[in-house]
Design a protein around this motif. Sequence first.
Motif, mmCIF file in Angstrom:
data_model
loop_
_atom_site.group_PDB
_atom_site.id
_atom_site.type_symbol
_atom_site.label_atom_id
_atom_site.label_comp_id
_atom_site.label_asym_id
_atom_site.label_seq_id
_atom_site.Cartn_x
_atom_site.Cartn_y
_atom_site.Cartn_z
ATOM 1 N N SER A 105 0.833 -1.210 0.000
ATOM 2 C CA SER A 105 0.000 0.000 0.000
ATOM 3 C C SER A 105 0.869 1.262 0.000
ATOM 4 O O SER A 105 0.606 2.208 -0.744
ATOM 5 C CB SER A 105 -0.930 -0.014 1.205
ATOM 6 N N ARG A 106 1.914 1.276 0.838
ATOM 7 C CA ARG A 106 2.815 2.441 0.881
ATOM 8 C C ARG A 106 3.524 2.636 -0.460
ATOM 9 O O ARG A 106 3.676 3.761 -0.935
ATOM 10 C CB ARG A 106 3.838 2.280 2.007
ATOM 11 N N LEU A 107 3.955 1.539 -1.073
ATOM 12 C CA LEU A 107 4.631 1.633 -2.365
ATOM 13 C C LEU A 107 3.674 2.138 -3.453
ATOM 14 O O LEU A 107 4.073 2.922 -4.315
ATOM 15 C CB LEU A 107 5.226 0.281 -2.754
ATOM 16 N N GLU A 108 2.427 1.688 -3.415
ATOM 17 C CA GLU A 108 1.433 2.182 -4.381
ATOM 18 C C GLU A 108 1.230 3.685 -4.225
ATOM 19 O O GLU A 108 1.164 4.423 -5.206
ATOM 20 C CB GLU A 108 0.102 1.451 -4.195
ATOM 21 N N GLN A 109 1.120 4.129 -2.969
ATOM 22 C CA GLN A 109 0.937 5.560 -2.710
ATOM 23 C C GLN A 109 2.149 6.354 -3.179
ATOM 24 O O GLN A 109 2.014 7.431 -3.757
ATOM 25 C CB GLN A 109 0.685 5.805 -1.223
ATOM 26 N N LEU A 110 3.327 5.831 -2.944
ATOM 27 C CA LEU A 110 4.550 6.498 -3.375
ATOM 28 C C LEU A 110 4.610 6.589 -4.897
ATOM 29 O O LEU A 110 4.962 7.634 -5.447
ATOM 30 C CB LEU A 110 5.777 5.742 -2.842
ATOM 31 N N LEU A 111 4.242 5.527 -5.583
ATOM 32 C CA LEU A 111 4.230 5.531 -7.042
ATOM 33 C C LEU A 111 3.250 6.572 -7.578
ATOM 34 O O LEU A 111 3.580 7.343 -8.481
ATOM 35 C CB LEU A 111 3.864 4.143 -7.575
ATOM 36 N N GLU A 112 2.066 6.619 -7.016
ATOM 37 C CA GLU A 112 1.067 7.578 -7.467
ATOM 38 C C GLU A 112 1.509 9.013 -7.181
ATOM 39 O O GLU A 112 1.239 9.920 -7.963
ATOM 40 C CB GLU A 112 -0.281 7.288 -6.812
ATOM 41 N N ALA A 113 2.196 9.225 -6.068
ATOM 42 C CA ALA A 113 2.623 10.578 -5.689
ATOM 43 C C ALA A 113 3.823 11.053 -6.509
ATOM 44 O O ALA A 113 3.956 12.245 -6.794
ATOM 45 C CB ALA A 113 2.966 10.624 -4.204
ATOM 46 N N THR A 114 4.706 10.142 -6.890
ATOM 47 C CA THR A 114 5.939 10.551 -7.576
ATOM 48 C C THR A 114 5.831 10.540 -9.097
ATOM 49 O O THR A 114 6.633 11.167 -9.765
ATOM 50 C CB THR A 114 7.115 9.642 -7.173
ATOM 51 N N ASP A 115 4.863 9.823 -9.636
ATOM 52 C CA ASP A 115 4.755 9.731 -11.091
ATOM 53 C C ASP A 115 3.376 10.198 -11.540
ATOM 54 O O ASP A 115 2.428 9.418 -11.600
ATOM 55 C CB ASP A 115 4.992 8.284 -11.534
ATOM 56 N N PRO A 116 3.265 11.499 -11.892
ATOM 57 C CA PRO A 116 1.960 12.012 -12.310
ATOM 58 C C PRO A 116 1.496 11.414 -13.635
ATOM 59 O O PRO A 116 0.320 11.491 -13.976
ATOM 60 C CB PRO A 116 2.173 13.512 -12.437
ATOM 61 N N ALA A 117 2.391 10.793 -14.378
ATOM 62 C CA ALA A 117 2.011 10.180 -15.653
ATOM 63 C C ALA A 117 1.141 8.940 -15.434
ATOM 64 O O ALA A 117 0.518 8.461 -16.371
ATOM 65 C CB ALA A 117 3.258 9.815 -16.444
#
Length: 137
Positions: A101-113
């Motif tokens: 879950s934390r990794l998913e949130q990090l991915l969504e936050a760091t990659d707006p694409a």
Amino acid sequence: MSEKSEIRSESMSEYLLNEASDLLRAVAGNRRADESKKAVLRRVGREVKDWTASRIKDVWYRDPRVRIRADEVEYLRALLGTRKAKKDHVDELVSLRDRVSRLEQLLEATDPAVSRPGPAAFRQHLGEMGGKPGALD
């Protein structure tokens, strides 16, 4: 039998009885606020196979007339070991889910694409449709 060996035998019996009582209490776990002592002993009886209700009660209260065999103590230890292994497995799974879950949130936050709905949104959608929680995990 000599007096010393009788004393040694009695102290060993007392030691085994105390350990068995402690193990039974560990099997019982914490008592709920609405649970009577009798209910706790019944619950323990469902987990400790081949022991009568009176034996469980006598061991629980450390009745000095009770004789505990070493194999009975080993059985209680194994029962607790199995329970601990299951708990550790569940804790590991919860930890893994939190990490994903934390990794998913990090991915969504760091990659707006990343404009597609993330896996968390898919899980939520599945839950709304009546799917089982954790079915995808």
